[in-house]
Design a protein around this motif. Structure first.
Motif, short mmCIF file in Angstrom:
data_model
loop_
_atom_site.label_atom_id
_atom_site.label_comp_id
_atom_site.label_asym_id
_atom_site.label_seq_id
_atom_site.Cartn_x
_atom_site.Cartn_y
_atom_site.Cartn_z
N HIS A 1 0.83 -1.20 0.00
CA HIS A 1 0.00 0.00 0.00
C HIS A 1 0.87 1.26 0.00
CE1 HIS A 1 0.95 -0.17 4.30
NE2 HIS A 1 0.63 1.12 4.34
N LEU A 2 0.24 2.36 -0.42
CA LEU A 2 0.83 3.69 -0.34
C LEU A 2 -0.31 4.62 0.06
CD1 LEU A 2 2.91 5.95 -0.79
CD2 LEU A 2 2.36 5.86 -3.23
N GLY A 3 -0.32 5.03 1.34
CA GLY A 3 -1.52 5.70 1.84
C GLY A 3 -2.69 4.75 1.64
N PRO A 4 -3.83 5.22 1.10
CA PRO A 4 -4.97 4.34 0.88
C PRO A 4 -4.87 3.51 -0.40
CG PRO A 4 -5.55 6.56 0.26
CD PRO A 4 -4.15 6.64 0.82
N PHE A 5 -3.86 3.79 -1.25
CA PHE A 5 -3.73 3.07 -2.52
C PHE A 5 -3.18 1.66 -2.29
CE2 PHE A 5 -3.87 7.43 -3.96
CZ PHE A 5 -4.63 7.35 -5.11
N ILE A 6 -3.90 0.67 -2.84
CA ILE A 6 -3.48 -0.72 -2.66
C ILE A 6 -3.31 -1.44 -4.00
CG2 ILE A 6 -4.49 -0.98 -0.36
CD1 ILE A 6 -6.96 -2.25 -1.74
N PHE A 7 -3.58 -0.74 -5.10
CA PHE A 7 -3.52 -1.37 -6.42
C PHE A 7 -3.21 -0.28 -7.44
CE2 PHE A 7 -5.42 -3.02 -10.34
CZ PHE A 7 -5.09 -4.38 -10.32
N ILE A 8 -2.16 -0.48 -8.25
CA ILE A 8 -1.80 0.45 -9.31
C ILE A 8 -1.50 -0.36 -10.55
CG2 ILE A 8 -0.20 2.22 -10.10
CD1 ILE A 8 0.46 2.81 -7.16
N ASP A 9 -2.35 -0.27 -11.56
CA ASP A 9 -2.13 -0.87 -12.87
C ASP A 9 -1.97 0.24 -13.91
OD1 ASP A 9 -2.10 -3.54 -12.27
OD2 ASP A 9 -3.93 -4.05 -13.36
N HIS A 10 -0.92 0.13 -14.71
CA HIS A 10 -0.64 1.07 -15.80
C HIS A 10 -0.62 0.26 -17.09
CE1 HIS A 10 2.62 3.57 -18.04
NE2 HIS A 10 1.42 3.95 -18.41
N TYR A 11 -1.51 0.58 -18.01
CA TYR A 11 -1.68 -0.28 -19.18
C TYR A 11 -1.66 0.51 -20.48
CZ TYR A 11 -6.38 1.61 -18.96
OH TYR A 11 -7.44 2.49 -18.94
N ARG A 12 -1.27 -0.19 -21.54
CA ARG A 12 -1.40 0.26 -22.93
C ARG A 12 -1.84 -0.94 -23.75
NH1 ARG A 12 3.27 3.65 -22.05
NH2 ARG A 12 2.98 5.75 -22.94
N HIS A 13 -2.79 -0.75 -24.65
CA HIS A 13 -3.12 -1.82 -25.59
C HIS A 13 -3.55 -1.21 -26.91
CE1 HIS A 13 -7.54 -1.40 -25.09
NE2 HIS A 13 -7.27 -1.19 -23.83
N LYS A 14 -3.35 -1.97 -28.00
CA LYS A 14 -3.62 -1.48 -29.35
C LYS A 14 -5.01 -1.84 -29.84
CE LYS A 14 1.28 -2.15 -30.46
NZ LYS A 14 2.25 -2.92 -31.29
N SER A 15 -5.51 -2.99 -29.42
CA SER A 15 -6.79 -3.49 -29.92
C SER A 15 -7.93 -3.08 -28.97
CB SER A 15 -6.74 -5.01 -30.03
OG SER A 15 -6.69 -5.60 -28.74
N GLN A 16 -9.12 -3.64 -29.21
CA GLN A 16 -10.26 -3.39 -28.31
C GLN A 16 -10.25 -4.33 -27.12
OE1 GLN A 16 -13.66 -3.50 -31.15
NE2 GLN A 16 -14.04 -1.41 -30.44
N ARG A 17 -9.24 -5.13 -27.02
CA ARG A 17 -9.10 -6.03 -25.87
C ARG A 17 -8.94 -5.21 -24.59
NH1 ARG A 17 -3.29 -8.90 -25.25
NH2 ARG A 17 -3.50 -9.88 -23.20
N THR B 1 -8.36 1.50 -0.61
CA THR B 1 -9.14 0.72 0.34
C THR B 1 -10.05 1.66 1.14
OG1 THR B 1 -9.03 -0.88 2.16
CG2 THR B 1 -7.33 0.83 2.11
N LEU B 2 -11.29 1.26 1.32
CA LEU B 2 -12.22 2.06 2.11
C LEU B 2 -11.92 1.89 3.60
CD1 LEU B 2 -15.52 1.31 0.18
CD2 LEU B 2 -14.51 3.58 0.50
N PRO B 3 -12.10 2.96 4.40
CA PRO B 3 -11.94 2.82 5.86
C PRO B 3 -12.91 1.77 6.39
CG PRO B 3 -12.15 5.12 5.21
CD PRO B 3 -12.48 4.31 4.01
N PRO B 4 -12.58 1.12 7.52
CA PRO B 4 -13.45 0.06 8.06
C PRO B 4 -14.91 0.45 8.17
CG PRO B 4 -11.38 0.08 9.24
CD PRO B 4 -11.35 1.27 8.31
N GLU B 5 -15.19 1.70 8.58
CA GLU B 5 -16.58 2.10 8.78
C GLU B 5 -17.33 2.32 7.47
OE1 GLU B 5 -14.11 5.90 8.93
OE2 GLU B 5 -13.94 3.82 9.65
N GLN B 6 -16.61 2.32 6.34
CA GLN B 6 -17.26 2.51 5.05
C GLN B 6 -17.16 1.30 4.13
OE1 GLN B 6 -17.11 6.38 3.13
NE2 GLN B 6 -15.90 7.20 4.81
N LYS B 7 -16.64 0.20 4.64
CA LYS B 7 -16.48 -1.00 3.82
C LYS B 7 -17.81 -1.47 3.24
CE LYS B 7 -12.08 -2.19 3.90
NZ LYS B 7 -11.28 -2.29 2.64
#
Length: 277
Positions: A33-49, A116-122
């Motif tokens: 994690h980094l602060g509340p961030f738990i997932f970082i995806d960086h993508y490039r694609h050429k098709s409609q996939r 990630t949401l705080p416990p009271e907002q999960k």
């Protein structure tokens, strides 16, 4: 005080098959994690996939998307439909659970991030919001363009209102350009380099790497590559509660993870194109 690099984490090439290149900078085995961030995806694609083009659920998180190039159509189990273009952003507060699908309109370049949401907002009710490029505050000066999607950076305040105090900004630098950005001195912040190469706090950051920053009131960034550099500044308040992953569900207790799975299978998260049935 200037922030320096506390740790430099190399992202993983999850997909690299000639059509799609996908870097994953979080979660990593050595850091989740980094602060509340738990997932970082960086993508490039050429098709409609796409990655999330088939209906799939989320719970316990906020899903943030930022599209740099291309277009995508959003649909979800709340009946919401939307279409994003270059420079647009969106936020899905999954809360207790939602099913959605993202159909690319062609090739794309962008980011998908989870907080990630705080416990009271999960278990909060799901909600959806999108933000057009023209409505995202930006400034241009001396070879630098700054766009702020969430939080406050250099007197710009982003339109995203997230469950936790959150910073998300895009910095584009011309070759050799330098910027010094005032930030919250106590926030957990990091830099992810999408393109080019930059120096911050005396360390070089290459594309696909996530730099965790020390505390401080300023972030200084210099583009050191031969072309433009694109950098994401993100983070903020320390995460609250435990971070327990089970695929698209992220909860703070095993009991809540089990409940999310039951709610999805039973249809309590709604349905989309026959999913889950």
């Amino acid at each position: 005080m200037e922030r320096t690099i506390a740790a430099l984490l190399p992202g993983h090439r999850v997909i690299d098959d000639g059509d799609m290149l996908l870097w994953r900078a979080l979660p990593l085995e050595e850091h989740n994690h980094l602060g509340p961030f738990i997932f970082i995806d960086h993508y490039r694609h050429k098709s409609q996939r796409g990655i999330g083009d088939k209906p799939h659920p989320h719970a316990g998180i906020e899903v943030l998307s930022y599209l740099l190039e291309g277009g995508v159509e959003h649909r979800d189990s709340m009946g919401m439909t939307d279409r994003l273009g270059p420079g647009d952003a969106q936020c899905i507060r999954a809360g207790r659970g939602i099913i959605h699908a993202e159909q690319p309109q062609g090739g794309r370049h962008g980011l998908q991030l989870w907080t990630t949401l705080p416990p009271e907002q999960k278990l909060a009710e799901p909600s959806y919001a999108s933000f057009r490029a023209a409505d995202i505050p930006s400034l241009v000066r001396e070879g630098v363009q700054l766009k702020v999607m969430a939080g406050r950076v250099d007197n710009l305040e982003g339109p995203m209102r997230l469950a936790s105090p959150t910073t998300l900004a895009h910095i584009r630098l011309a070759p050799g350009a330098t910027v010094s950005l005032p930030v919250d001195g106590t926030a957990e912040l990091g830099l992810y380099v999408m393109d080019g190469q930059v120096n911050s706090g005396g360390a070089v950051i290459d594309p696909g790497k996530l730099a965790l920053l020390t505390p401080g009131e300023h972030v200084n960034i210099t583009a050191t590559g031969s072309g433009p550099s694109d950098v994401i500044l993100l983070g903020s308040a320390p995460v609250e509660g435990a971070i327990l992953f089970s695929g698209p569900f992220v909860m703070d207790t095993p009991e809540r993870l089990a409940q999310a799975k039951r709610d999805f299978v039973s249809g309590k998260m709604g349905t989309l194109d026959g999913v889950p049935f």
